[in-house]
Write a protein that holds these residues in place. Structure first.
Motif, PDB file in Angstrom:
ATOM      1  N   THR A  17      -0.584  -4.709  14.367  1.00  0.00           N
ATOM      2  CA  THR A  17       0.390  -4.643  13.282  1.00  0.00           C
ATOM      3  C   THR A  17      -0.303  -4.543  11.934  1.00  0.00           C
ATOM      4  N   SER A  19      -3.050  -2.823  11.238  1.00  0.00           N
ATOM      5  CA  SER A  19      -3.432  -1.429  10.991  1.00  0.00           C
ATOM      6  C   SER A  19      -2.221  -0.560  10.681  1.00  0.00           C
ATOM      7  N   GLU A  20      -1.054  -0.947  11.180  1.00  0.00           N
ATOM      8  CA  GLU A  20       0.164  -0.176  10.925  1.00  0.00           C
ATOM      9  C   GLU A  20       0.819  -0.550   9.602  1.00  0.00           C
ATOM     10  N   PHE A  21       0.396  -1.644   9.002  1.00  0.00           N
ATOM     11  CA  PHE A  21       1.039  -2.158   7.796  1.00  0.00           C
ATOM     12  C   PHE A  21       0.610  -1.379   6.569  1.00  0.00           C
ATOM     13  N   GLU A  22       1.554  -0.742   5.936  1.00  0.00           N
ATOM     14  CA  GLU A  22       1.316  -0.025   4.686  1.00  0.00           C
ATOM     15  C   GLU A  22       1.603  -0.979   3.526  1.00  0.00           C
ATOM     16  N   PRO A  23       0.800  -0.933   2.475  1.00  0.00           N
ATOM     17  CA  PRO A  23       1.080  -1.786   1.312  1.00  0.00           C
ATOM     18  C   PRO A  23       2.492  -1.527   0.776  1.00  0.00           C
ATOM     19  N   ILE A  24       3.104  -2.576   0.301  1.00  0.00           N
ATOM     20  CA  ILE A  24       4.457  -2.504  -0.259  1.00  0.00           C
ATOM     21  C   ILE A  24       4.362  -2.820  -1.742  1.00  0.00           C
ATOM     22  N   THR A  25       4.879  -1.929  -2.576  1.00  0.00           N
ATOM     23  CA  THR A  25       4.895  -2.151  -4.020  1.00  0.00           C
ATOM     24  C   THR A  25       6.291  -1.852  -4.534  1.00  0.00           C
ATOM     25  N   GLU A  73      10.923  -3.168   6.736  1.00  0.00           N
ATOM     26  CA  GLU A  73      11.155  -2.516   8.019  1.00  0.00           C
ATOM     27  C   GLU A  73      11.087  -3.556   9.131  1.00  0.00           C
ATOM     28  N   SER A 147       2.942  -6.204  -5.526  1.00  0.00           N
ATOM     29  CA  SER A 147       2.306  -5.411  -4.485  1.00  0.00           C
ATOM     30  C   SER A 147       1.853  -6.353  -3.379  1.00  0.00           C
ATOM     31  N   THR A 149      -0.227  -6.453   0.181  1.00  0.00           N
ATOM     32  CA  THR A 149      -1.170  -5.703   1.006  1.00  0.00           C
ATOM     33  C   THR A 149      -1.734  -6.588   2.109  1.00  0.00           C
TER      34      THR A 149
END
Length: 171
Positions: A17, A19-25, A73, A147, A149
């Motif tokens: 999870t 590696s699949e996690f994109e930063p959220i801003t 998500e 942000s 991360t």
């Protein structure tokens, strides 16, 4: 052999999870409100702690939670770093871009933001936040930018143990 320190630091850490996690801003428009101290009332010999219903903190936390909820998500299940910028409206143009060293306290501003993100379901608990960077500044309009991360840090990957300084004589 003992378990890795990183595993003790955040038990929910999951490499897949992560590696699949994109930063959220995201940005929340409005005047940042610090988390106030609870008030106490006594009834029947018992104390009740509360924050008045009409306090501005409730609206501020609702704005943060609503904005965050649209971006969620899945619940974040691992350790994260949070960077936050609290911007307050400058009274004079020459204040824009300067740090704000007056009240509200940055720890109380952070407390309100992290609690709102927990309430929105961003993560299971704000204890998953293991690194924070925050600033208070003046700007043309008030807002908060945040942000989130993933933390990808393993003590085992470090060549020099934390707290020890490598000298030239050591190999």
């Amino acid at each position: 052999m003992t378990a890795p320190i990183a595993a003790h630091t955040c038990a929910r850490h999951n490499a897949r999870t992560l590696s699949e996690f994109e930063p959220i801003t995201f940005r929340v428009e409005g005047v940042p409100i610090p988390q106030p101290r609870h008030r106490a009332s006594f009834r029947g010999g018992f104390a009740k702690m509360y924050i008045p219903k009409d306090h501005a903190i409730h609206h501020w936390k609702h704005l943060i939670a609503r904005q965050a909820f649209e971006l969620i998500e899945n619940v974040i299940e691992h350790c994260v770093k949070v960077d936050v910028l609290f911007v307050f409206k400058a009274k004079r143009k020459n204040e824009i871009g300067n740090f704000k060293s007056s009240k509200g306290d940055i720890d109380n501003l952070l407390k309100a933001a992290l609690d709102a993100l927990t309430d929105a379901g961003m993560w299971n608990d704000d204890s998953q936040v293991v690194q924070v960077s925050a600033a208070k500044m003046f700007g043309a309009t008030p807002y908060m930018e945040i942000s989130i991360t993933p933390v990808d840090f393993s003590v085992e990957q470090r060549k020099t143990p934390i707290g020890k300084v490598k000298t030239e004589n050591q190999s």
